[in-house]
Enzyme design. Structure first.
Site, short mmCIF file in Angstrom:
data_model
loop_
_atom_site.label_atom_id
_atom_site.label_comp_id
_atom_site.label_asym_id
_atom_site.label_seq_id
_atom_site.Cartn_x
_atom_site.Cartn_y
_atom_site.Cartn_z
N LYS A 98 -3.67 -2.40 0.96
CA LYS A 98 -2.36 -3.06 0.88
C LYS A 98 -1.66 -2.77 -0.45
O LYS A 98 -0.49 -2.41 -0.49
CB LYS A 98 -2.49 -4.58 1.05
N ARG B 252 -15.81 -12.51 0.42
CA ARG B 252 -14.36 -12.29 0.62
C ARG B 252 -14.09 -11.76 2.03
O ARG B 252 -13.10 -12.13 2.65
CB ARG B 252 -13.83 -11.32 -0.44
P1 ADP Z 1 -6.15 -4.07 -1.03
O1 ADP Z 1 -4.89 -4.26 -1.85
O2 ADP Z 1 -5.88 -4.15 0.45
O3 ADP Z 1 -7.28 -4.94 -1.46
P2 ADP Z 1 -6.32 -1.51 -2.43
O4 ADP Z 1 -4.98 -0.90 -2.21
O5 ADP Z 1 -6.60 -2.11 -3.76
O6 ADP Z 1 -6.65 -2.58 -1.25
O7 ADP Z 1 -7.41 -0.39 -2.08
C1 ADP Z 1 -8.81 -0.66 -2.24
C2 ADP Z 1 -9.51 0.60 -2.77
O8 ADP Z 1 -9.47 1.62 -1.77
C3 ADP Z 1 -8.84 1.21 -4.01
O9 ADP Z 1 -9.86 1.72 -4.83
C4 ADP Z 1 -7.95 2.32 -3.45
O10 ADP Z 1 -7.79 3.38 -4.38
C5 ADP Z 1 -8.75 2.77 -2.23
N1 ADP Z 1 -7.90 3.18 -1.11
C6 ADP Z 1 -6.71 2.65 -0.72
N2 ADP Z 1 -6.24 3.28 0.38
C7 ADP Z 1 -7.17 4.24 0.70
C8 ADP Z 1 -7.27 5.21 1.74
N3 ADP Z 1 -6.31 5.33 2.68
N4 ADP Z 1 -8.37 6.00 1.77
C9 ADP Z 1 -9.34 5.87 0.83
N5 ADP Z 1 -9.31 4.97 -0.17
C10 ADP Z 1 -8.23 4.15 -0.23
P1 AMP Z 2 -6.57 -10.04 -4.01
O1 AMP Z 2 -6.13 -9.45 -5.31
O2 AMP Z 2 -5.49 -10.11 -2.98
O3 AMP Z 2 -7.86 -9.43 -3.49
O4 AMP Z 2 -6.93 -11.58 -4.34
C1 AMP Z 2 -7.95 -11.92 -5.29
C2 AMP Z 2 -8.32 -13.40 -5.12
O5 AMP Z 2 -7.17 -14.24 -5.41
C3 AMP Z 2 -8.75 -13.82 -3.71
O6 AMP Z 2 -10.13 -13.57 -3.47
C4 AMP Z 2 -8.43 -15.32 -3.73
O7 AMP Z 2 -9.39 -16.05 -4.45
C5 AMP Z 2 -7.12 -15.36 -4.54
N1 AMP Z 2 -5.92 -15.21 -3.69
C6 AMP Z 2 -5.02 -14.19 -3.69
N2 AMP Z 2 -4.04 -14.40 -2.80
C7 AMP Z 2 -4.31 -15.58 -2.20
C8 AMP Z 2 -3.70 -16.34 -1.17
N3 AMP Z 2 -2.58 -15.91 -0.56
N4 AMP Z 2 -4.27 -17.51 -0.79
C9 AMP Z 2 -5.40 -17.95 -1.39
N5 AMP Z 2 -6.04 -17.29 -2.36
C10 AMP Z 2 -5.51 -16.12 -2.77
#
Ligand code: ADP
Ligand code: AMP
Length: 218
Positions: free
Chosen positions: A15, A170
């Site tokens: 995302k 998570r």
């Molecule tokens: P989210 O915001 O949904 O938690 P991230 O955008 O932080 O996910 O992505 C999680 C990890 O996966 C990061 O290290 C990112 O660089 C990697 N990543 C994101 N999209 C892809 C993809 N399409 N293929 C491989 N790795 C990806």
């Molecule tokens: P993220 O960066 O989206 O992976 O979020 C990291 C952590 O922040 C999560 O594991 C939750 O503890 C908290 N968090 C982020 N967004 C939310 C949300 N919309 N509702 C509740 N907790 C959240």
């Protein structure tokens, strides 16, 4: 103007990566509740202190705190990409009301479909720029120099909650509390589209642009 969009998907689904691309290409404003909470913790605010133990365990921060925090982010120009919010049905209902109160349409949601098995490797190899929220992956999307951000040249860090025990919790929390939003957005106005989030970053970006119909915006 394109409407507001909710990016809905498990931790590690991509995302944040896609939000950054859409922001750069189409001028969306990104509201990432995870990034906002980490800023509050870094600054030591009351909210940051209240959120700390939930975040360390990988549990959700209580809805009331999250909704109040997001309310402060809604003013401002342009369409918003919500990244990591909403994560519960009460949060989704609250967002619909907050946007309606401001004369904005209901947001549409994009679900990032991906198997749980692929997520752990993504999260374990994630490196983040804590100043900008930009994310890399040590194998799938590496920076030019390991541990250094390509853009600002500063250090990248691994998130404390990207470790195996916390990742497992998570992902359980996502399945129990956030997956019901897929049905919520389908049933309340047919507002859900899905993308296959297992492909490359560019492949997912391509699907996303079509799914939300911004390819004609510029
Ligand atoms: P989210 O915001 O949904 O938690 P991230 O955008 O932080 O996910 O992505 C999680 C990890 O996966 C990061 O290290 C990112 O660089 C990697 N990543 C994101 N999209 C892809 C993809 N399409 N293929 C491989 N790795 C990806
Ligand atoms: P993220 O960066 O989206 O992976 O979020 C990291 C952590 O922040 C999560 O594991 C939750 O503890 C908290 N968090 C982020 N967004 C939310 C949300 N919309 N509702 C509740 N907790 C959240």
């Amino acid at each position: 103007m394109p409407g507001d969009i909710v990016l809905l998907g498990a931790p590690g689904a991509g995302k944040g990566t896609q939000a950054q691309i859409l922001r750069q290409r189409f001028g969306y404003r990104q509201v990432s509740t995870g990034d906002l909470l980490r800023e509050h913790r870094a600054k030591g605010t009351e909210l940051g202190k209240a959120a700390e133990s939930f975040m360390e365990r990988g549990d959700l921060v209580p809805d009331s705190l999250i909704i109040k925090m997001v309310e402060g982010e809604l003013e401002g120009p342009g369409a918003v990409l919500f990244d990591g919010f909403p994560r519960t049905v009460p949060q989704a209902k609250a967002l619909d009301v907050l946007l309606a109160d401001r004369g904005r349409g209901l947001p549409r949601a994009v679900y990032f479909a991906i198997e749980r098995a692929a997520l752990e490797a993504r999260l374990l190899g994630r490196w983040t720029n804590p100043r900008t929220g930009r994310v890399y992956h040590e194998t799938f999307n590496p920076p030019r120099v390991a541990g250094i951000d390509d853009e600002d040249g500063g250090p990248l860090v691994q998130r404390e909650d990207d470790k195996p025990e916390t990742i497992a919790n998570r992902l359980d929390v996502f399945e129990a509390q956030t997956m019901p939003l897929v049905a919520y957005y389908e049933e309340h106005g047919g507002r859900l589209v899905s993308v296959d989030a297992t492909g490359s970053v560019e492949d997912v970006a391509h699907q996303l642009v079509h799914a939300i119909g911004v390819e004609h915006a510029h």
